[in-house]
Motif scaffolding. Structure first.
Motif, PDB file in Angstrom:
ATOM      1  N   LEU A 304      51.397   6.569  80.817  1.00  0.00           N
ATOM      2  CA  LEU A 304      50.191   5.763  81.077  1.00  0.00           C
ATOM      3  C   LEU A 304      48.948   6.631  80.907  1.00  0.00           C
ATOM      4  N   ILE A 305      49.034   7.848  81.437  1.00  0.00           N
ATOM      5  CA  ILE A 305      47.893   8.745  81.304  1.00  0.00           C
ATOM      6  C   ILE A 305      47.605   8.996  79.828  1.00  0.00           C
ATOM      7  N   MET A 306      48.669   9.206  79.063  1.00  0.00           N
ATOM      8  CA  MET A 306      48.461   9.438  77.632  1.00  0.00           C
ATOM      9  C   MET A 306      47.753   8.247  76.994  1.00  0.00           C
ATOM     10  N   ASN A 307      48.275   7.079  77.334  1.00  0.00           N
ATOM     11  CA  ASN A 307      47.718   5.854  76.791  1.00  0.00           C
ATOM     12  C   ASN A 307      46.223   5.743  77.092  1.00  0.00           C
ATOM     13  N   VAL A 308      45.920   5.915  78.363  1.00  0.00           N
ATOM     14  CA  VAL A 308      44.536   5.727  78.774  1.00  0.00           C
ATOM     15  C   VAL A 308      43.652   6.834  78.211  1.00  0.00           C
ATOM     16  N   MET A 309      44.208   8.039  78.115  1.00  0.00           N
ATOM     17  CA  MET A 309      43.425   9.125  77.532  1.00  0.00           C
ATOM     18  C   MET A 309      43.149   8.844  76.051  1.00  0.00           C
ATOM     19  N   LEU A 310      44.142   8.271  75.382  1.00  0.00           N
ATOM     20  CA  LEU A 310      43.919   7.934  73.968  1.00  0.00           C
ATOM     21  C   LEU A 310      42.793   6.911  73.856  1.00  0.00           C
ATOM     22  N   ILE A 311      42.829   5.924  74.732  1.00  0.00           N
ATOM     23  CA  ILE A 311      41.761   4.927  74.727  1.00  0.00           C
ATOM     24  C   ILE A 311      40.427   5.617  75.008  1.00  0.00           C
ATOM     25  N   ALA A 312      40.474   6.543  75.977  1.00  0.00           N
ATOM     26  CA  ALA A 312      39.250   7.260  76.329  1.00  0.00           C
ATOM     27  C   ALA A 312      38.708   8.001  75.117  1.00  0.00           C
ATOM     28  N   VAL A 313      39.607   8.607  74.354  1.00  0.00           N
ATOM     29  CA  VAL A 313      39.163   9.361  73.187  1.00  0.00           C
ATOM     30  C   VAL A 313      38.468   8.434  72.193  1.00  0.00           C
ATOM     31  N   SER A 314      39.063   7.245  72.005  1.00  0.00           N
ATOM     32  CA  SER A 314      38.426   6.371  71.020  1.00  0.00           C
ATOM     33  C   SER A 314      37.161   5.732  71.582  1.00  0.00           C
ATOM     34  N   GLN A 315      37.137   5.549  72.922  1.00  0.00           N
ATOM     35  CA  GLN A 315      35.910   5.039  73.532  1.00  0.00           C
ATOM     36  C   GLN A 315      34.780   6.045  73.417  1.00  0.00           C
ATOM     37  N   ARG A 316      35.142   7.292  73.442  1.00  0.00           N
ATOM     38  CA  ARG A 316      34.124   8.323  73.532  1.00  0.00           C
ATOM     39  C   ARG A 316      33.949   9.068  72.226  1.00  0.00           C
ATOM     40  N   THR A 317      34.220   8.406  71.114  1.00  0.00           N
ATOM     41  CA  THR A 317      34.074   9.091  69.831  1.00  0.00           C
ATOM     42  C   THR A 317      32.656   9.619  69.667  1.00  0.00           C
ATOM     43  N   GLY A 318      31.680   8.801  70.054  1.00  0.00           N
ATOM     44  CA  GLY A 318      30.296   9.226  69.899  1.00  0.00           C
ATOM     45  C   GLY A 318      30.035  10.533  70.631  1.00  0.00           C
ATOM     46  N   GLU A 319      30.555  10.567  71.851  1.00  0.00           N
ATOM     47  CA  GLU A 319      30.375  11.755  72.664  1.00  0.00           C
ATOM     48  C   GLU A 319      31.045  12.966  72.021  1.00  0.00           C
ATOM     49  N   ILE A 320      32.250  12.733  71.491  1.00  0.00           N
ATOM     50  CA  ILE A 320      32.977  13.843  70.870  1.00  0.00           C
ATOM     51  C   ILE A 320      32.233  14.340  69.632  1.00  0.00           C
ATOM     52  N   GLY A 321      31.761  13.377  68.821  1.00  0.00           N
ATOM     53  CA  GLY A 321      30.993  13.759  67.644  1.00  0.00           C
ATOM     54  C   GLY A 321      29.763  14.562  68.029  1.00  0.00           C
ATOM     55  N   LEU A 322      29.122  14.117  69.082  1.00  0.00           N
ATOM     56  CA  LEU A 322      27.921  14.826  69.528  1.00  0.00           C
ATOM     57  C   LEU A 322      28.261  16.241  69.987  1.00  0.00           C
ATOM     58  N   LEU A 323      29.349  16.361  70.768  1.00  0.00           N
ATOM     59  CA  LEU A 323      29.755  17.686  71.237  1.00  0.00           C
ATOM     60  C   LEU A 323      29.981  18.607  70.044  1.00  0.00           C
ATOM     61  N   LYS A 324      30.587  18.052  68.997  1.00  0.00           N
ATOM     62  CA  LYS A 324      30.802  18.866  67.810  1.00  0.00           C
ATOM     63  C   LYS A 324      29.476  19.240  67.172  1.00  0.00           C
ATOM     64  N   ALA A 325      28.568  18.271  67.103  1.00  0.00           N
ATOM     65  CA  ALA A 325      27.294  18.534  66.453  1.00  0.00           C
ATOM     66  C   ALA A 325      26.495  19.595  67.196  1.00  0.00           C
ATOM     67  N   VAL A 326      26.607  19.614  68.531  1.00  0.00           N
ATOM     68  CA  VAL A 326      25.846  20.630  69.251  1.00  0.00           C
ATOM     69  C   VAL A 326      26.624  21.925  69.375  1.00  0.00           C
ATOM     70  N   GLY A 327      27.731  22.014  68.653  1.00  0.00           N
ATOM     71  CA  GLY A 327      28.353  23.323  68.501  1.00  0.00           C
ATOM     72  C   GLY A 327      29.580  23.581  69.341  1.00  0.00           C
ATOM     73  N   ALA A 328      30.284  22.515  69.757  1.00  0.00           N
ATOM     74  CA  ALA A 328      31.540  22.739  70.455  1.00  0.00           C
ATOM     75  C   ALA A 328      32.660  22.805  69.438  1.00  0.00           C
ATOM     76  N   PRO A 329      33.415  23.909  69.376  1.00  0.00           N
ATOM     77  CA  PRO A 329      34.552  23.939  68.465  1.00  0.00           C
ATOM     78  C   PRO A 329      35.659  23.017  68.958  1.00  0.00           C
ATOM     79  N   GLY A 330      36.570  22.667  68.068  1.00  0.00           N
ATOM     80  CA  GLY A 330      37.646  21.741  68.419  1.00  0.00           C
ATOM     81  C   GLY A 330      38.413  22.157  69.661  1.00  0.00           C
ATOM     82  N   ARG A 331      38.633  23.465  69.773  1.00  0.00           N
ATOM     83  CA  ARG A 331      39.428  23.924  70.915  1.00  0.00           C
ATOM     84  C   ARG A 331      38.735  23.633  72.227  1.00  0.00           C
ATOM     85  N   GLN A 332      37.419  23.773  72.214  1.00  0.00           N
ATOM     86  CA  GLN A 332      36.682  23.519  73.445  1.00  0.00           C
ATOM     87  C   GLN A 332      36.783  22.048  73.839  1.00  0.00           C
ATOM     88  N   ILE A 333      36.721  21.187  72.825  1.00  0.00           N
ATOM     89  CA  ILE A 333      36.800  19.759  73.105  1.00  0.00           C
ATOM     90  C   ILE A 333      38.177  19.409  73.647  1.00  0.00           C
TER      91      ILE A 333
END
Lengths: 413, 228
Positions: A304-333
């Motif tokens: 269930l946690i995996m499921n919800v985390m996956l949803i969270a990831v797709s819900q928060r794509t904008g946030e993830i993209g932004l984190l990358k743009a401001v210089g967070a490497p993949g590992r940090q994310i």
């Protein structure tokens, strides 16, 4: 441009910043977080409570066994190895055990007491009340061997084992049913076609595994022989001199009975310790099994946690993209998402432990005589499994977040 | 500052190869103020993404700050974005649950800067953009212009040399758009290199150098003759 490019990796994000960031994102989606916490805590609580129940059952059985008496050996007619088929507990026997056999056992120095036990069933009547009851034929020795206690009067007196004295001792419940509030001592009850004088009443001791001792009448073994018109014993209970004497007593019993039975090994000797150890093993296995089943529910919580985390990831794509743009490497994310799952499972596990404690508290109040308590390993294992599944199942979502294409992530608004 | 050589970028759409960028050659020097214009689908956003290291070209070489940035791994790439490049987006991309302060603070937090220093730098940046009284507000409590200025504060908090702006006023009314563009021009005056994608000719007209794109190629570059 002049300044050389910094090639060394900058300092990592500080861990309390990670915690704060993750806490923020968990608090930002209360429903999602709440559901995951619920799943996790139910899983943990189930593991702890179910193992507590299993452990309680084990202790209960152990208690019951020790209430049978101490340093006990039980001699049953028939030999489990040679008879085959059903075990000799059912009393199928090639050669009967007799009162004489029982008496012979006292010869051994390892044996302290011997109580022959004959079992039958007969109606017990007082006045116009009749109860069908289990009748135990035994001797004065049974009192000490079975560790019985008297509520009133005395037990079957010592004396010649062949004397069929017409006295009886009643179990607590049987006494209550026949006499109600009347004083039973000295009164006569009718067992089968014979009259017996009541000389004692047992205390309420409760179950003792094989026979409900509160619902019996105990008479001298010679009287039982006459009443049921047979001489075969149900079993012989032997009390050894001490714990160390048990193996010696066992050898002696086997040897004496072999001599008396024309060299044939046709009895089975069960020691209380062996029986106890067996039950102990069974219940430990049972506890593990039940705990394992509950652990599966934890696994489900992990999914269930995996499921919800996956949803969270797709819900928060904008946030993830932004984190990358401001210089967070993949590992940090991925570390951020991972930490989020870890915090979630940790809090969930703690909640689960609290629920389990509350549940135990309630159960202890509902069933005070049932010794419920979770073994120490249960909460540790439960929390371990919770964290493990939480982290394991967040690997995939965290990876997905880390690998997300920033252009795609940012193009959605 | 920036040197692009023969950059090509293709996308697979169904069975077809679509060229988003072909044969792009572009040099941008430190301190330039440059707009990229063109109709939608002309490849200007793709170009900006490649400049920002969010996307990789299929062919060609990208030199950023004298270093070949074409085939960097994820880590050094992120490092470059963190320290050299600031992004300003059309849709701001503020994180809704964080306050203005926290949004601006984010690049510093990710870089592991100590909290005391972060606080000081963020407050200074917000004050500079006239947002000091909005520090504790969340994005949904801010106007569009305020949001974009928070985003600009975030883009500049690491003191990057290069600011990439994608339609920075595209989602704003005229007045706030004006404010935002003045803010960006102030940054340029401080020495930051600005590359701005827009399809607003008025906005494009303000920049010192204009690049016009069409069909994945550079159709016109007003600063081309300036080049060495």
């Amino acid at each position: 441009m002049t300044g050389a490019l910094r090639t060394t990796a900058g300092p990592m994000m500080k861990s309390n910043d990670v915690v704060r960031f993750c806490f923020g994102s968990l608090a930002g989606y209360p429903l999602r977080t709440g559901l995951m916490l619920l799943a996790m805590s139910i899983g943990v609580a189930a593991v702890v409570l179910l193992t507590a129940l299993g452990e309680g059952a084990r202790r209960y059985v152990t208690q019951q066994f020790s209430s049978m008496g101490t340093h006990l050996l039980i001699v049953l007619p028939g030999r489990s190895e040679t008879v085959g088929g059903p075990p000799p507990l059912l009393g199928q026997t090639p050669r009967d055990l007799t009162v004489e056999d029982a008496q012979a056992l006292t010869r051994s120095s390892a044996v302290r007491r011997v109580a022959p036990i004959m079992v039958g069933s007969a109606p017990v009547a007082y006045g116009n009340r009749t109860r069908e009851a289990v009748i135990l034929g035994s001797t004065a020795q049974m009192y000490a061997v079975r560790d019985l206690t008297m509520a009133q009067g005395r037990f079957i007196p010592e004396g010649d084992i062949r004397r069929a004295e017409a006295v009886c001792v009643l179990g607590h419940k049987l006494k209550a049913e026949l006499f109600g509030a009347d004083a039973p001592l000295g009164r006569f009850v009718r067992i089968g076609q014979r009259r017996f004088r009541v000389i004692g009443v047992l205390t309420r001791k409760g179950q003792s595994l094989s026979v409900d001792i509160s619902d019996v009448a105990i008479i001298p073994v010679a009287s039982a022989t006459a009443l049921f018109n047979r001489s075969s014993l149900f079993r012989i209970m032997v009390q050894a001199q001490g714990r160390e004497a048990i193996p010696r007593a066992r050898q002696a019993i086997l040897q004496i009975l072999r001599e008396r039975h024309e060299g044939e090994d046709d009895v089975t000797v069960i020691t209380q310790d062996a029986l106890l150890a067996t039950f102990d093993r069974i219940f430990k296995a049972l506890t593990l099994a039940v705990g394992g089943i509950a652990a599966i529910s934890l696994g489900v919580a992990g999914i269930l946690i995996m499921n919800v985390m996956l949803i969270a990831v797709s819900q928060r794509t904008g946030e993830i993209g932004l984190l990358k743009a401001v210089g967070a490497p993949g590992r940090q994310i991925s570390r951020l998402f991972f930490s989020e799952a870890a915090m979630l499972s940790m809090v969930g596990a703690m909640l689960g432990l609290l629920i389990a404690l509350a549940g135990q508290w309630v159960l202890v109040r509902l069933f005070p005589e049932f010794p419920i308590s979770a073994p120490l390993w249960a909460p540790i294992a439960a929390v371990g499994v919770a964290l493990g599944t939480g982290l394991l199942f967040s690997v995939l979502p965290a990876r997905r977040a880390a690998r997300m294409d920033p252009v795609m992530a940012l193009s959605r608004r | 500052m920036i040197r692009l050589e023969n950059i090509e970028r293709t996308f697979q759409v169904g069975d077809e190869q679509v060229y988003a960028l072909r044969q792009i050659n572009l040099t941008v020097r430190v301190g330039e103020y440059l707009s990229i214009m063109g109709p939608s689908g002309s490849g200007k956003s793709t170009l900006l993404n490649i400049l920002g290291l969010l996307d990789r070209p299929d062919k060609g070489v990208y030199h950023l700050d004298g270093r070949d940035a074409t085939h960097l791994d994820d880590r050094p790439q992120a490092e470059l974005r963190r320290h050299k490049i600031g992004f300003i987006f059309q849709f701001f991309h503020l994180i809704p649950r964080l306050t203005a302060t926290e949004n601006v603070e984010l690049p510093l937090t990710l870089a592991g800067v100590a909290p005391a220093e972060r606080k000081q730098r963020v407050m200074a940046a917000l004050a500079e953009l006239g947002l000091a009284d909005r520090a504790r507000h969340r994005p949904d409590q801010l106007s569009g212009g305020q949001r974009q200025r928070v985003a600009i504060a975030r883009a500049t908090i690491m003191r990057p040399a290069l600011i990439l702006a994608d339609e920075p006023t595209g989602n704003l009314d005229r007045a706030s758009g004006q404010e935002v563009i003045q803010t960006i021009e102030a940054l340029n005056a401080q020495g930051m290199t600005i590359v701005m994608v827009t399809h607003d000719p008025e906005l494009g007209g303000r920049t010192r150098r204009q690049v016009r794109m069409n069909d994945g190629r550079i159709a016109h570059d007003s600063g081309a003759d300036d080049e060495k």
